[in-house]
Write a protein that holds these residues in place. Structure first.
Motif, PDB file in Angstrom:
ATOM      1  N   PRO B 141      37.724  38.653  31.431  1.00  0.00           N
ATOM      2  CA  PRO B 141      36.741  37.599  31.051  1.00  0.00           C
ATOM      3  C   PRO B 141      35.074  37.711  31.361  1.00  0.00           C
ATOM      4  O   PRO B 141      34.461  36.856  30.847  1.00  0.00           O
ATOM      5  CB  PRO B 141      37.113  36.689  32.820  1.00  0.00           C
ATOM      6  N   LEU B 142      34.930  38.950  31.468  1.00  0.00           N
ATOM      7  CA  LEU B 142      33.463  39.381  31.519  1.00  0.00           C
ATOM      8  C   LEU B 142      32.841  39.346  30.051  1.00  0.00           C
ATOM      9  O   LEU B 142      31.758  39.300  29.908  1.00  0.00           O
ATOM     10  CB  LEU B 142      33.434  40.489  32.161  1.00  0.00           C
ATOM     11  N   CYS B 143      33.812  39.449  28.991  1.00  0.00           N
ATOM     12  CA  CYS B 143      33.325  39.417  27.555  1.00  0.00           C
ATOM     13  C   CYS B 143      32.581  38.103  27.368  1.00  0.00           C
ATOM     14  O   CYS B 143      31.933  38.202  26.398  1.00  0.00           O
ATOM     15  CB  CYS B 143      34.670  39.617  26.802  1.00  0.00           C
ATOM     16  N   ASN B 144      32.729  37.301  28.126  1.00  0.00           N
ATOM     17  CA  ASN B 144      32.000  35.876  28.014  1.00  0.00           C
ATOM     18  C   ASN B 144      30.917  35.604  28.813  1.00  0.00           C
ATOM     19  O   ASN B 144      30.597  34.480  29.027  1.00  0.00           O
ATOM     20  CB  ASN B 144      33.078  34.960  28.071  1.00  0.00           C
ATOM     21  N   THR B 145      30.651  36.667  29.798  1.00  0.00           N
ATOM     22  CA  THR B 145      29.855  36.603  30.672  1.00  0.00           C
ATOM     23  C   THR B 145      28.245  36.148  30.261  1.00  0.00           C
ATOM     24  O   THR B 145      28.206  36.266  28.875  1.00  0.00           O
ATOM     25  CB  THR B 145      29.506  37.671  31.441  1.00  0.00           C
ATOM     26  N   ALA B 151      27.979  41.255  28.188  1.00  0.00           N
ATOM     27  CA  ALA B 151      28.937  40.849  27.470  1.00  0.00           C
ATOM     28  C   ALA B 151      29.365  41.649  26.361  1.00  0.00           C
ATOM     29  O   ALA B 151      30.715  41.901  25.969  1.00  0.00           O
ATOM     30  CB  ALA B 151      28.628  39.458  27.038  1.00  0.00           C
ATOM     31  N   ARG B 152      28.278  42.354  25.509  1.00  0.00           N
ATOM     32  CA  ARG B 152      28.702  42.990  24.473  1.00  0.00           C
ATOM     33  C   ARG B 152      29.258  44.392  24.762  1.00  0.00           C
ATOM     34  O   ARG B 152      30.184  44.827  24.199  1.00  0.00           O
ATOM     35  CB  ARG B 152      27.336  43.243  23.876  1.00  0.00           C
ATOM     36  N   LYS B 220      31.705  35.742  36.736  1.00  0.00           N
ATOM     37  CA  LYS B 220      33.055  35.705  37.360  1.00  0.00           C
ATOM     38  C   LYS B 220      33.466  34.462  36.783  1.00  0.00           C
ATOM     39  O   LYS B 220      32.982  33.307  36.790  1.00  0.00           O
ATOM     40  CB  LYS B 220      33.000  35.489  38.716  1.00  0.00           C
ATOM     41  N   ARG B 221      34.788  34.340  36.013  1.00  0.00           N
ATOM     42  CA  ARG B 221      35.418  33.223  35.443  1.00  0.00           C
ATOM     43  C   ARG B 221      36.495  32.616  36.248  1.00  0.00           C
ATOM     44  O   ARG B 221      36.930  31.551  36.185  1.00  0.00           O
ATOM     45  CB  ARG B 221      35.942  33.373  34.198  1.00  0.00           C
ATOM     46  N   LYS B 222      37.210  33.878  37.160  1.00  0.00           N
ATOM     47  CA  LYS B 222      38.258  33.209  37.953  1.00  0.00           C
ATOM     48  C   LYS B 222      37.883  33.770  39.498  1.00  0.00           C
ATOM     49  O   LYS B 222      37.422  34.872  39.498  1.00  0.00           O
ATOM     50  CB  LYS B 222      39.550  33.759  37.326  1.00  0.00           C
ATOM     51  N   SER B 223      38.530  33.387  40.353  1.00  0.00           N
ATOM     52  CA  SER B 223      38.509  34.059  41.565  1.00  0.00           C
ATOM     53  C   SER B 223      39.234  35.238  41.904  1.00  0.00           C
ATOM     54  O   SER B 223      40.280  35.621  41.121  1.00  0.00           O
ATOM     55  CB  SER B 223      38.631  32.898  42.798  1.00  0.00           C
TER      56      SER B 223
END
Lengths: 97, 318
Positions: B141-145, B151-152, B220-223
């Motif tokens: 999910p961090l690829c989209n931070t 992210a890169r 963070k995208r999910k808990s």
């Protein structure tokens, strides 16, 4: 640790992934000189055939635009629609243009 | 800048993030954003670097050349991942020396899982399968931070990491299809690494202090609890294929929820290890500090050599 001591400078790494494509910024690393930067770039960024050519540039030699000035830098291009082909109205019968 | 101006900038900033725009290093950012990112990215980098130590223990004793080459490549990747992440962190205005200093002084943390010992070869399998498995769940999910350099770096890390988990699982599979002793060794490794792997996904949501802010900034995208459930759900069937069992008598598939229910995690153990009282905390830190201190003369010599060469070039040109 003494304050005077010099740390290895930062280098920016550009890699051409294959002939025909441009060099693209891949990342950065610290190295004592260009030769070491090149060796480290090879080990860090091309372990899986990611490239056929590498450029290393010491980061301090790059002059970057300031995002705070993005307005005067880039906004003038926004109202110049006549630089795009869709600005010009032609009848549908005109082909190949 | 007045308080009102800062507030205004903050609003514009938050709006950019909610529009999914990326933030780049030279853009204006709230001080808290900068600090949080330095903390998380450096912690991530330190984890990659300290994470090389438990595996380094087995490079010279790998059971075959194939295993040795794979383990070496994996550890080399981890050094590279540490470097990508340190570089991303440095764009926020902190130097590499400061980052190392924070690690060595104990001010900065790294993933607590690397404070457990690797006592048998099967641990190399369990680490690849479980520890890298949990890391991938955290990292994808961090690829989209929101912070561009982070992210890169994560895109590159995730791409390279997919082999790490597969090689670990292959080690487990080979042991489980081997002799009784080999299978017992695999089961023992699972017994020791299962709970620490679940802890790796972080404290429960109720205890996690940074979650809300981190969600907003897409750090963070999910808990933590959602990630942990996802990890358990995908890992249990993999253990079934190996024919070994998780050391959790309460682990059971729940038809109603479609997820596995699992037993109580020993959070006391987690906090003890985080606070420095795990089995290998001291050993890991002294290995890092020694590597840094013993390498000082090499770094200095390289710099002196580079300066001498540069001066020679100038002298020749003039």
């Amino acid at each position: 640790m003494s304050e005077k001591k010099k740390n290895w400078p930062l280098w920016e790494i550009f890699v051409r992934s294959k002939n025909g494509l441009e060099h693209r910024h891949f990342g950065s690393l610290h190295a004592a000189d260009a030769e070491m930067a090149m060796e480290n770039a090879r080990d860090v960024y091309t372990r899986r055939n990611e490239g056929v050519s590498i450029w290393v540039v010491e980061s301090k030699n790059i002059t970057a635009s300031n995002p705070d000035h993005n307005g005067e830098m880039f906004e003038p291009a926004q109202d110049k629609v006549y630089r795009h082909p869709t600005f010009y109205h032609l009848p549908d019968e005109v082909k190949h243009m | 800048m007045s308080e009102k101006e800062v507030k205004n900038l903050e609003e514009i900033f938050e709006a950019r993030i909610s529009r999914d725009e990326k933030i780049e290093p030279k853009d204006w950012m709230p001080e808290k954003y900068r600090k949080t990112h330095i903390r998380q990215i450096s912690q991530h980098a330190h984890s990659e670097v300290v994470g090389m130590l438990p595996e380094g223990n087995w490079i010279t004793r790998a059971p075959s050349l194939r295993r040795k080459a794979a383990l070496l490549a994996k550890v080399q990747d981890e050094a590279g991942h540490g470097l990508y992440l340190y570089s991303a962190c440095e764009t926020l205005g902190i130097s590499r020396e400061e980052l190392y200093e924070q690690l060595h002084s104990g001010k900065a943390k790294y993933s607590s899982i690397f404070n457990y010992p690797t006592i048998t070869w099967a641990d190399m399998g369990a680490i690849g399968w479980l520890v890298d498995g949990a890391a991938i769940i955290n990292q994808v999910p961090l690829c989209n931070t929101s912070f561009g350099p982070y992210a890169r770096a994560m895109v590159r890390v995730c791409k390279e990491e997919s082999f790490h988990q597969r090689q670990g699982y292959e080690i487990m599979l080979t042991l489980c299809r081997g002799t009784e002793e080999q299978k017992a060794m695999a089961q023992d490794a699972l017994n020791r690494w299962w709970w620490p792997s679940l802890m790796m996904l972080g404290p429960t949501d109720a205890e996690s202090v940074h979650t809300e802010q981190s969600m907003k900034w897409k750090l963070k995208r999910k808990s933590n609890d959602e990630l942990r459930q996802q990890f358990i759900d995908q890992t249990v069937p993999q253990a079934d294929i190996l024919g070994i069992t998780m050391p959790d008598p309460d682990l059971k598939f729940n038809e109603e929820t479609g997820h596995y229910d699992f037993g109580e995690i020993d959070w006391d153990e987690f906090w003890q290890v985080v606070k420095g009282h795990g089995p290998c905390n001291k050993e890991r830190m002294s290995a890092r500090v020694n590597a840094w201190n013993n390498g000082e003369w090499v770094r200095d010599a390289a710099m002196a050599h580079a300066e001498k060469n540069a001066n020679k070039k100038v002298a020749k040109a003039s």
